[in-house]
Design a protein around this motif. Structure first.
Motif, mmCIF file in Angstrom:
data_model
loop_
_atom_site.group_PDB
_atom_site.id
_atom_site.type_symbol
_atom_site.label_atom_id
_atom_site.label_comp_id
_atom_site.label_asym_id
_atom_site.label_seq_id
_atom_site.Cartn_x
_atom_site.Cartn_y
_atom_site.Cartn_z
ATOM 1 N N GLY A 446 5.992 25.347 44.491
ATOM 2 C CA GLY A 446 4.808 24.728 45.051
ATOM 3 C C GLY A 446 3.712 25.713 45.432
ATOM 4 N N GLY A 447 3.990 27.013 45.439
ATOM 5 C CA GLY A 447 2.993 28.007 45.817
ATOM 6 C C GLY A 447 3.530 29.399 45.568
ATOM 7 N N GLY A 448 2.683 30.391 45.819
ATOM 8 C CA GLY A 448 3.102 31.771 45.647
ATOM 9 C C GLY A 448 2.399 32.452 44.492
ATOM 10 N N LEU A 449 2.796 33.705 44.250
ATOM 11 C CA LEU A 449 2.157 34.508 43.217
ATOM 12 C C LEU A 449 2.342 33.916 41.830
ATOM 13 N N LEU A 450 1.238 33.915 41.080
ATOM 14 C CA LEU A 450 1.269 33.553 39.667
ATOM 15 C C LEU A 450 1.077 34.778 38.784
ATOM 16 N N ARG A 451 0.545 35.836 39.378
ATOM 17 C CA ARG A 451 0.322 37.061 38.622
ATOM 18 C C ARG A 451 0.505 38.262 39.541
ATOM 19 N N LEU A 452 1.349 39.211 39.135
ATOM 20 C CA LEU A 452 1.594 40.443 39.872
ATOM 21 C C LEU A 452 1.476 41.603 38.889
ATOM 22 N N CYS A 453 0.410 42.375 39.018
ATOM 23 C CA CYS A 453 0.138 43.478 38.088
ATOM 24 C C CYS A 453 0.656 44.782 38.689
ATOM 25 N N LEU A 454 1.611 45.431 38.020
ATOM 26 C CA LEU A 454 2.246 46.657 38.511
ATOM 27 C C LEU A 454 2.199 47.780 37.480
ATOM 28 N N ASN A 455 1.306 47.695 36.527
ATOM 29 C CA ASN A 455 1.230 48.711 35.480
ATOM 30 C C ASN A 455 0.865 50.075 36.057
ATOM 31 N N ARG A 456 1.254 51.129 35.334
ATOM 32 C CA ARG A 456 0.901 52.505 35.649
ATOM 33 C C ARG A 456 1.298 52.924 37.054
ATOM 34 N N ASN A 457 2.534 52.667 37.408
ATOM 35 C CA ASN A 457 3.109 53.162 38.647
ATOM 36 C C ASN A 457 4.245 54.139 38.305
ATOM 37 N N ARG A 458 4.992 54.561 39.309
ATOM 38 C CA ARG A 458 5.993 55.605 39.117
ATOM 39 C C ARG A 458 7.386 55.040 38.857
ATOM 40 N N PHE A 459 7.476 54.216 37.851
ATOM 41 C CA PHE A 459 8.782 53.721 37.398
ATOM 42 C C PHE A 459 8.690 53.533 35.891
ATOM 43 N N PRO A 460 9.793 53.661 35.207
ATOM 44 C CA PRO A 460 9.765 53.477 33.750
ATOM 45 C C PRO A 460 9.444 52.033 33.404
ATOM 46 N N PRO A 461 8.634 51.801 32.392
ATOM 47 C CA PRO A 461 8.236 50.430 32.049
ATOM 48 C C PRO A 461 9.391 49.563 31.572
ATOM 49 N N ASP A 462 10.528 50.181 31.241
ATOM 50 C CA ASP A 462 11.666 49.389 30.756
ATOM 51 C C ASP A 462 12.741 49.222 31.819
ATOM 52 N N CYS A 463 12.418 49.518 33.092
ATOM 53 C CA CYS A 463 13.438 49.359 34.133
ATOM 54 C C CYS A 463 13.723 47.882 34.358
ATOM 55 N N ASP A 464 14.937 47.605 34.784
ATOM 56 C CA ASP A 464 15.427 46.231 34.864
ATOM 57 C C ASP A 464 14.603 45.371 35.820
ATOM 58 N N SER A 465 14.266 45.925 36.997
ATOM 59 C CA SER A 465 13.530 45.137 37.997
ATOM 60 C C SER A 465 12.149 44.753 37.495
ATOM 61 N N PHE A 466 11.480 45.691 36.820
ATOM 62 C CA PHE A 466 10.143 45.420 36.301
ATOM 63 C C PHE A 466 10.182 44.338 35.228
ATOM 64 N N LEU A 467 11.181 44.388 34.374
ATOM 65 C CA LEU A 467 11.311 43.384 33.325
ATOM 66 C C LEU A 467 11.585 42.005 33.918
ATOM 67 N N LYS A 468 12.378 41.963 34.985
ATOM 68 C CA LYS A 468 12.663 40.679 35.632
ATOM 69 C C LYS A 468 11.398 40.098 36.278
ATOM 70 N N ILE A 469 10.598 40.975 36.895
ATOM 71 C CA ILE A 469 9.352 40.510 37.503
ATOM 72 C C ILE A 469 8.404 39.972 36.445
ATOM 73 N N LYS A 470 8.296 40.682 35.325
ATOM 74 C CA LYS A 470 7.429 40.228 34.241
ATOM 75 C C LYS A 470 7.889 38.881 33.696
ATOM 76 N N GLU A 471 9.194 38.719 33.563
ATOM 77 C CA GLU A 471 9.715 37.444 33.062
ATOM 78 C C GLU A 471 9.422 36.319 34.044
ATOM 79 N N LEU A 472 9.615 36.605 35.345
ATOM 80 C CA LEU A 472 9.345 35.599 36.369
ATOM 81 C C LEU A 472 7.880 35.211 36.395
#
Length: 495
Positions: A446-472
């Motif tokens: 019913g509410g909450g974030l629809l877009r969370l941009c985290l590009n170009r930070n200090r984690f590998p782009p293929d890390c598991d948490s980042f991929l889960k966030i992108k999928e969500l």
């Protein structure tokens, strides 16, 4: 010495005369006519020309949910007018009418106090003005204060872009104060630090007040840092109007990101917030909508039985009048039959009864007139109760129905009004990703974030948490069809 004083006094008198002429000048609503005239009255030697803005290669900014896209468009539009051989005031018209200016831009030339006075007089006369852009305008604390007053006089102005204007006072919060009507504000490249972020966070919301009009805020390319991010997060705790926030490229690490992630999920109220919540609860209990029946009597909402009593009371009054002419009214009820002579008698009877009633034209009319008065009282009661409910319940998130009490703490549901958060180009690690994954995952559909941009930070782009966030986010984003093609919109937009 006396000659010097005489010249100084003459100069002061001359300036006073000029300012009085400026105040007496009545703007016509045509910037092309009013702007140079006022500049001339104030004795300016170099008067910026009023010119149409060159067509941009992008679609004009509109009120869309995707803040990064609109910010990219604003930045691209400014880039087309950055390098000017001479100062000029660029305008964009909504139609061929010169009085239909909807956007004014100042790009790369200083707005001093005299120019601020000219803008204070001319801009409010533009009834269609919606957007104001000032890029590298050399503003000071005084001219920003003057600009804030000018903005408050512009009835339809909703978007202000103030970029490349660093201020020692860090007083950008004046643009988003509680009484501000602005809905979109961009403050990129202003060297905003911890103190500026603290003032902005307080302007967004405190336990006692909040900005309820601002929809998007762009703070990209500043120096907010972890401490500043904590102040912004503090403002997000009780703000329920802001939809889009960009903190891209602000030297924010895991400490500041953790504070931002915290407000997205349920959090404990502070002592000051608990005290304010108790005060609001007491105020709500004393409001008409929660008062006892004694308080409700003067403007109580009438029930069906009370309405029936009013109607029956009126009917009894009418029936007494009808009894005297009962025989005469019976033929009148059946107007298709009877003779003409009998029809005249009930008319006389009705006229006689009319003179006896102080109000209305007859018994039946009296009854009909009483019902609207009761309904009027009901409407007034509802209006009073709705206003008090809006002041206490709707405005303050401290009275949200989902508040829980656990272990002596008061837990408030997280901020689910924010739909877009840009943290690209910062210093977040996988530790921050886990916190955001937990907070965002707990938000309901019913509410909450629809877009969370985290590009170009200090984690590998293929890390598991980042991929889960992108999928969500891809499942929530209404623009998920174009999301894979969207690179961080803030990249390359540094002014």
């Amino acid at each position: 010495m006396g000659s010097h004083n005489d010249r100084w006094n003459h100069w002061i008198s001359f300036c006073g005369l000029i300012l009085s002429l400026k105040d007496d000048y009545q703007c016509s609503g045509s910037l092309e006519m009013d702007f140079p005239e006022l500049c001339s009255l104030l004795g300016m030697k170099e008067i910026p020309a009023v010119t149409p803005r060159p067509p941009a290669s992008v679609t004009p900014t509109t009120e869309r949910g995707n803040m990064e896209e609109s910010q990219s468009q604003m930045g691209a539009g400014i880039a087309t007018t950055t390098w000017c051989p001479k100062p000029r005031l660029q305008v964009e018209l909504e139609s061929e009418d010169p009085r239909s200016i909807k956007e004014v831009r100042v790009c790369g030339w200083k707005v001093d106090e005299l120019m601020a006075r000219v803008l204070n007089k001319t801009l409010p006369a533009l009834s269609n003005l919606q957007n104001l852009h000032l890029w590298r305008a050399g503003l000071t604390g005084r001219t920003l204060t003057s600009l804030k007053n000018t903005i408050s006089l512009c009835s339809n102005l909703r978007t202000v872009v103030l970029e490349g204007n660093p201020l020692p006072e860090q007083s950008y919060h004046l643009l988003i104060s509680e009484d501000s009507m602005l809905t979109h504000v961009s403050l990129r490249n202003n060297r905003i630090g911890e103190e500026g972020a603290r003032l902005i966070g307080s302007a967004l919301a405190t336990a006692q007040a909040a900005n309820n009009n601002l929809l998007s805020l762009n703070l990209a390319f500043n120096s907010i840092g972890d401490a500043g991010a904590a102040h912004i997060a503090q403002g997000l705790r009780l703000n329920r109007s802001l939809l889009c926030l960009s903190l891209a490229n602000n030297h924010i690490g895991d400490t500041g990101a953790s504070r931002l992630a915290e407000v997205l999920g349920p959090f404990s109220l502070t002592h000051d917030e608990v005290v304010e919540r108790r005060r609001l609860l007491l105020r709500r209990d004393q409001s008409p909508s929660h008062a006892d029946s004694k308080c409700e009597r003067p403007l109580s909402i009438p029930s069906s039985s009370s309405l029936e009593r009013n109607v029956s009371k009126g009917a009894k009054v009418a029936s007494k009048k009808k009894d005297t002419a009962k025989k005469d009214e019976k033929p009148a009820a059946n107007q298709t039959g009877g003779v003409a002579g009998k029809k005249e008698e009930p008319k006389l009877a009705r006229k006689a009864s009319d003179t006896k009633l102080p109000r209305g034209k007859g018994g039946k009319s009296g009854v009909k007139e009483k019902r609207p008065s009761v309904l009027d009282q009901e409407e007034k009661a509802n209006a009073t109760q709705n206003k008090s409910a809006e002041l206490v319940e709707t405005v303050s998130p401290l009275l949200e129905p989902g508040v829980q009490h656990t272990g002596g703490r008061v837990i408030l549901p997280g901020n689910t009004a924010l739909t877009s958060l840009n943290l690209a180009g910062n210093m977040l690690s996988e530790q921050s990703l886990l916190l955001f994954l937990s907070s965002v995952g707990a938000q309901t559909e019913g509410g909450g974030l629809l877009r969370l941009c985290l590009n170009r930070n200090r984690f590998p782009p293929d890390c598991d948490s980042f991929l889960k966030i992108k999928e969500l986010m891809s499942l929530r984003d209404p623009l998920n069809k174009t999301a894979p093609a969207q690179v961080d919109d803030e990249q390359g937009q540094a002014a």
